[in-house]
Design an enzyme around this catalytic site. Structure first.
Site, PDB file in Angstrom:
ATOM      1  N   GLY A 262       9.218  -0.067  -5.585  1.00 19.42           N
ATOM      2  CA  GLY A 262       8.940  -0.918  -6.492  1.00 19.42           C
ATOM      3  C   GLY A 262       8.636  -2.056  -5.424  1.00 19.42           C
ATOM      4  O   GLY A 262       8.763  -2.268  -4.840  1.00 19.42           O
TER       5      GLY A 262
ATOM      6  N   LYS B 191     -33.053   9.972  12.205  1.00 19.51           N
ATOM      7  CA  LYS B 191     -31.866   9.792  12.151  1.00 19.51           C
ATOM      8  C   LYS B 191     -31.552   9.112  13.645  1.00 19.51           C
ATOM      9  O   LYS B 191     -33.012   9.465  14.361  1.00 19.51           O
ATOM     10  CB  LYS B 191     -30.953  10.286  12.182  1.00 19.51           C
ATOM     11  CG  LYS B 191     -29.656  10.531  12.692  1.00 19.51           C
ATOM     12  CD  LYS B 191     -29.397  12.046  13.485  1.00 19.51           C
ATOM     13  CE  LYS B 191     -29.808  12.234  14.586  1.00 19.51           C
ATOM     14  NZ  LYS B 191     -29.074  13.528  15.751  1.00 19.51           N
TER      15      LYS B 191
ATOM     16  N   GLY C 153       3.306   2.503  -2.694  1.00 19.12           N
ATOM     17  CA  GLY C 153       2.824   3.123  -4.143  1.00 19.12           C
ATOM     18  C   GLY C 153       2.901   4.952  -3.943  1.00 19.12           C
ATOM     19  O   GLY C 153       1.564   5.358  -3.258  1.00 19.12           O
TER      20      GLY C 153
ATOM     21  N   ALA D 257       0.806  -1.146   0.058  1.00 20.58           N
ATOM     22  CA  ALA D 257       0.067   0.278   0.024  1.00 20.58           C
ATOM     23  C   ALA D 257       0.903   1.810   0.233  1.00 20.58           C
ATOM     24  O   ALA D 257       0.147   2.358   0.199  1.00 20.58           O
ATOM     25  CB  ALA D 257      -1.417  -0.056   1.625  1.00 20.58           C
TER      26      ALA D 257
ATOM     27  N   ARG E 201      -1.163   9.078 -10.086  1.00 24.10           N
ATOM     28  CA  ARG E 201      -2.108   8.784 -11.517  1.00 24.10           C
ATOM     29  C   ARG E 201      -3.898   9.354 -11.545  1.00 24.10           C
ATOM     30  O   ARG E 201      -4.548   9.955 -11.903  1.00 24.10           O
ATOM     31  CB  ARG E 201      -2.097   7.824 -11.676  1.00 24.10           C
ATOM     32  CG  ARG E 201      -1.099   7.555 -12.957  1.00 24.10           C
ATOM     33  CD  ARG E 201      -0.923   5.915 -13.582  1.00 24.10           C
ATOM     34  NE  ARG E 201      -0.574   5.086 -12.974  1.00 24.10           N
ATOM     35  CZ  ARG E 201      -0.233   3.797 -13.120  1.00 24.10           C
ATOM     36  NH1 ARG E 201      -0.808   3.541 -14.313  1.00 24.10           N
ATOM     37  NH2 ARG E 201       0.221   3.167 -12.558  1.00 24.10           N
TER      38      ARG E 201
ATOM     39  N   SER F 244     -53.260  18.934  16.920  1.00 15.61           N
ATOM     40  CA  SER F 244     -52.813  19.512  16.135  1.00 15.61           C
ATOM     41  C   SER F 244     -51.971  20.858  15.845  1.00 15.61           C
ATOM     42  O   SER F 244     -51.832  21.477  16.691  1.00 15.61           O
ATOM     43  CB  SER F 244     -53.261  19.837  14.535  1.00 15.61           C
ATOM     44  OG  SER F 244     -53.967  18.526  13.772  1.00 15.61           O
TER      45      SER F 244
HETATM   46  C1  UD1 Z   1       1.848  -4.234 -10.771  1.00 13.33           C
HETATM   47  C2  UD1 Z   1       2.382  -5.172 -11.521  1.00 13.33           C
HETATM   48  C3  UD1 Z   1       2.116  -5.861 -12.716  1.00 13.33           C
HETATM   49  C4  UD1 Z   1       0.454  -5.950 -12.879  1.00 13.33           C
HETATM   50  C5  UD1 Z   1      -0.634  -5.245 -12.363  1.00 13.33           C
HETATM   51  C6  UD1 Z   1      -1.851  -5.505 -11.393  1.00 13.33           C
HETATM   52  C7  UD1 Z   1       4.985  -5.000 -10.987  1.00 13.33           C
HETATM   53  C8  UD1 Z   1       6.025  -4.682 -10.724  1.00 13.33           C
HETATM   54  N1  UD1 Z   1       3.440  -4.909 -12.021  1.00 13.33           N
HETATM   55  O1  UD1 Z   1       2.336  -2.697 -11.968  1.00 13.33           O
HETATM   56  O2  UD1 Z   1       2.610  -6.447 -13.465  1.00 13.33           O
HETATM   57  O3  UD1 Z   1      -0.376  -6.270 -13.475  1.00 13.33           O
HETATM   58  O4  UD1 Z   1       0.291  -4.185 -10.877  1.00 13.33           O
HETATM   59  O5  UD1 Z   1      -2.484  -4.120 -11.048  1.00 13.33           O
HETATM   60  O6  UD1 Z   1       4.813  -5.435  -9.613  1.00 13.33           O
HETATM   61  N2  UD1 Z   1       3.434  -0.264  -4.407  1.00 13.33           N
HETATM   62  C9  UD1 Z   1       4.348  -0.398  -3.070  1.00 13.33           C
HETATM   63  N3  UD1 Z   1       5.812   0.322  -3.079  1.00 13.33           N
HETATM   64  C10 UD1 Z   1       6.320   0.527  -4.234  1.00 13.33           C
HETATM   65  C11 UD1 Z   1       5.582   0.425  -5.501  1.00 13.33           C
HETATM   66  C12 UD1 Z   1       4.232  -0.411  -5.180  1.00 13.33           C
HETATM   67  O7  UD1 Z   1       3.652  -0.523  -1.851  1.00 13.33           O
HETATM   68  O8  UD1 Z   1       7.031   1.041  -4.103  1.00 13.33           O
HETATM   69  C13 UD1 Z   1       1.902  -0.729  -4.469  1.00 13.33           C
HETATM   70  C14 UD1 Z   1       1.116  -0.053  -4.842  1.00 13.33           C
HETATM   71  O9  UD1 Z   1       0.693   1.107  -3.638  1.00 13.33           O
HETATM   72  C15 UD1 Z   1       0.084  -1.525  -5.413  1.00 13.33           C
HETATM   73  C16 UD1 Z   1       0.960  -2.872  -5.615  1.00 13.33           C
HETATM   74  O10 UD1 Z   1       1.869  -1.996  -4.695  1.00 13.33           O
HETATM   75  O11 UD1 Z   1      -0.536  -0.756  -4.385  1.00 13.33           O
HETATM   76  C17 UD1 Z   1       1.026  -1.852  -7.064  1.00 13.33           C
HETATM   77  O12 UD1 Z   1       1.812  -0.842  -8.039  1.00 13.33           O
HETATM   78  P1  UD1 Z   1       1.491   0.246  -8.595  1.00 13.33           P
HETATM   79  O13 UD1 Z   1       2.233   0.754  -9.226  1.00 13.33           O
HETATM   80  O14 UD1 Z   1       0.230   0.468  -8.795  1.00 13.33           O
HETATM   81  O15 UD1 Z   1       1.958  -1.601  -9.766  1.00 13.33           O
HETATM   82  P2  UD1 Z   1       0.993  -1.784 -11.752  1.00 13.33           P
HETATM   83  O16 UD1 Z   1       2.243  -0.425 -12.026  1.00 13.33           O
HETATM   84  O17 UD1 Z   1      -0.360  -1.440 -11.305  1.00 13.33           O
END
Ligand code: UD1
Ligand code: CA
Length: 448
Positions: free
Chosen positions: A80, A334, A13, A11, A17, A406
């Site tokens: 990543g 409520k 990332g 969670a 977007r 009333s």
């Molecule tokens: C990822 C997959 C892809 C897959 C897709 C499905 C990888 C490299 N790619 O791509 O193959 O088809 O999901 O939806 O895994 N996150 C972290 N730390 C980070 C990066 C990401 O916790 O450094 C978490 C994000 O919060 C998210 C999840 O990992 O919940 C996926 O990351 P995201 O960047 O959305 O990956 P995609 O590019 O969608």
């Protein structure tokens, strides 16, 4: 003994977007955050308490994860998905079961689908990836397969044109023997288009080690990954569609299914009838035989059998409706418990109230529950009759069988079986109107 299954929920990332100041995984589908959806799946699948990987600065996600009873691992730099899993390494020291990695941006996976991933492990696969066929593979990772054997996952940015043409994609659910997982992760590099450590690279690495990897397929509607508001809208639509089908299957009548909006936990018994344009917020259960007419908004309510509601009613949190209650048009409730067979038929607000059985509440009645500082309670006994346009100034108790004339402003408690009149006595002046019109019309003539 059943095999040990641990879960890691990613969670951390970045979420450029989404164009949001709220963290992506705290956006809601069906009235529940995506993170909570995944947490719920883990719990229902009987896995151990999950570890949630959160970004260092992301205190909202950390708090949400703690409230969902998850352990926390902090990823300082978002480098990543592979790196994110790797920060959990110490927590899995000595753990010998399987680790299932789930992405917190993929909310709609069903328990049965995850069970099939576990089955694949139990029948010998070292690594199992949940894949799906799609017409729009877009940015998803591609699954390179040899029948159901998985050879590698290739991210779209790294894929050759031939690999881009593959329509079998990675959902993000990857389940792996713990030792294999962390052994492979220490060999993942960031030598790729994004400069990130891809979790998906472990499949190729483990195949090189001679391990087995298999694909389990999921319907596309379950594995939609949410990266943008467009995806969020798609996930919401997929959830609503699923919930509508579940209702119809269970014997609920939906007059216009596409116009009814459900929450994740809406619980409706068979032989309930729902009109068009009804919206359910979280926390609603409805017993059999109840009818909800068009244009109602209902949340946080427990609704008994054979109740009728609406059209145009707003049923707010803390509402309990007993069997056979009737709420008509333009009613707001409520924190109100309304007893069996009581009626509130027109244009009323009933809040912070306990209403007994067989009570009749006349049109335009209002519980005046708020003094600008505190909320106060209105209690109405069984069989009471509340006249049209009553203002019940709380705190106030109306006795059993009492009768309110009333237009009363009721500020004092009313004893059982009493008549209460809380309004000025009427005065009639004989001939007044005729004299008034004579004087006024003469005045108007003189002016023109
Ligand atoms: C990822 C997959 C892809 C897959 C897709 C499905 C990888 C490299 N790619 O791509 O193959 O088809 O999901 O939806 O895994 N996150 C972290 N730390 C980070 C990066 C990401 O916790 O450094 C978490 C994000 O919060 C998210 C999840 O990992 O919940 C996926 O990351 P995201 O960047 O959305 O990956 P995609 O590019 O969608
Ligand atoms: Ca994603």
């Amino acid at each position: 003994m059943s095999p040990q299954r641990a879960a890691i929920i990613l969670a951390a990332g970045r979420n450029r977007r989404m164009k949001s100041s709220r963290s992506k995984v705290l956006h809601e589908v069906g009235g529940r955050t995506m993170l909570a959806w995944v947490g719920d799946l883990v719990r229902r699948s009987g896995m151990d308490r999950p570890v949630c990987v959160v970004g260092e600065a992301d205190t909202d996600v950390r708090t949400a994860a703690q409230n969902l009873d998850m352990d926390i691992a902090v990823q300082e730099l978002q480098s990543g998905t592979g790196h994110a899993v790797n920060v959990c390494r110490d927590m899995f020291e000595g753990f010998d079961g399987t680790v299932t990695v789930l992405y917190a941006d993929t909310p709609l996976i069903r328990k049965d689908t995850l069970s099939r991933v576990f089955e694949a492990h139990d029948t010998g696969a070292d690594t199992v990836v949940l894949g799906f066929e799609t017409d729009e593979p877009g940015a998803y990772g591609r699954l390179v397969t040899d029948n159901e054997d998985l050879s590698a996952i290739v991210e779209a940015k790294e894929a050759t044109p031939e690999q881009l043409a593959i329509t079998l994609c990675n959902s993000g659910v990857l389940s792996c023997n713990s030792q294999s997982l962390f052994s492979a992760l220490s060999r993942v590099t960031n030598n790729n288009a994004k400069g990130e450590y891809y979790l998906t690279d472990i499949v190729g690495i483990l195949r090189g080690d001679g391990k087995t990897a298999r694909v389990v397929r999921s319907p596309e509607s379950e594995v939609l990954g949410v990266n943008s508001r467009h995806d969020l809208a798609k996930a919401e639509a997929a959830f609503q569609d699923r919930k509508r089908m579940e209702c119809l299957d269970r014997g609920v009548t939906l007059r216009d299914p596409d116009s009814v909006i459900f929450a994740y936990d809406t619980d409706i018994a068979r032989d309930v009838e729902i009109g068009a344009n009804v919206v359910f917020g979280p926390g609603v259960s409805i017993a059999t035989g109840t009818v909800i007419r068009s244009f109602c908004h209902v949340e946080g309510a427990i609704i008994g059998e054979n109740v009728t509601i609406g059209p145009f009613a707003r049923v707010r949190p803390g509402t309990h409706l007993g069997e056979g209650v009737q709420l008509g048009n333009f009613i707001e409730t409520k924190k109100a418990a309304i007893g069996r067979h009581s009626k509130v038929s027109h244009l009323s607000y009933i809040g912070d109230a306990e209403v007994g059985e067989n009570v009749n509440i006349g049109a335009g009645t209002v519980t005046c529950n708020y003094d600008g500082y505190f909320k106060h309670k209105t209690i109405i006994g069984n069989g009471a009759f509340v006249g049209t346009h009553s203002s019940l100034v709380a705190p106030v108790t109306i006795g059993h069988g009492a009768f309110l004339g009333s237009g009363g402003v009721i500020t004092d408690n009313v004893p059982d079986d009493a008549l209460a009149l809380g309004r000025a006595r009427q005065v009639n002046r004989e001939g007044w109107a005729r004299r008034y019109h004579m004087i006024m019309s003469r005045r108007k003539e003189q002016k023109t």
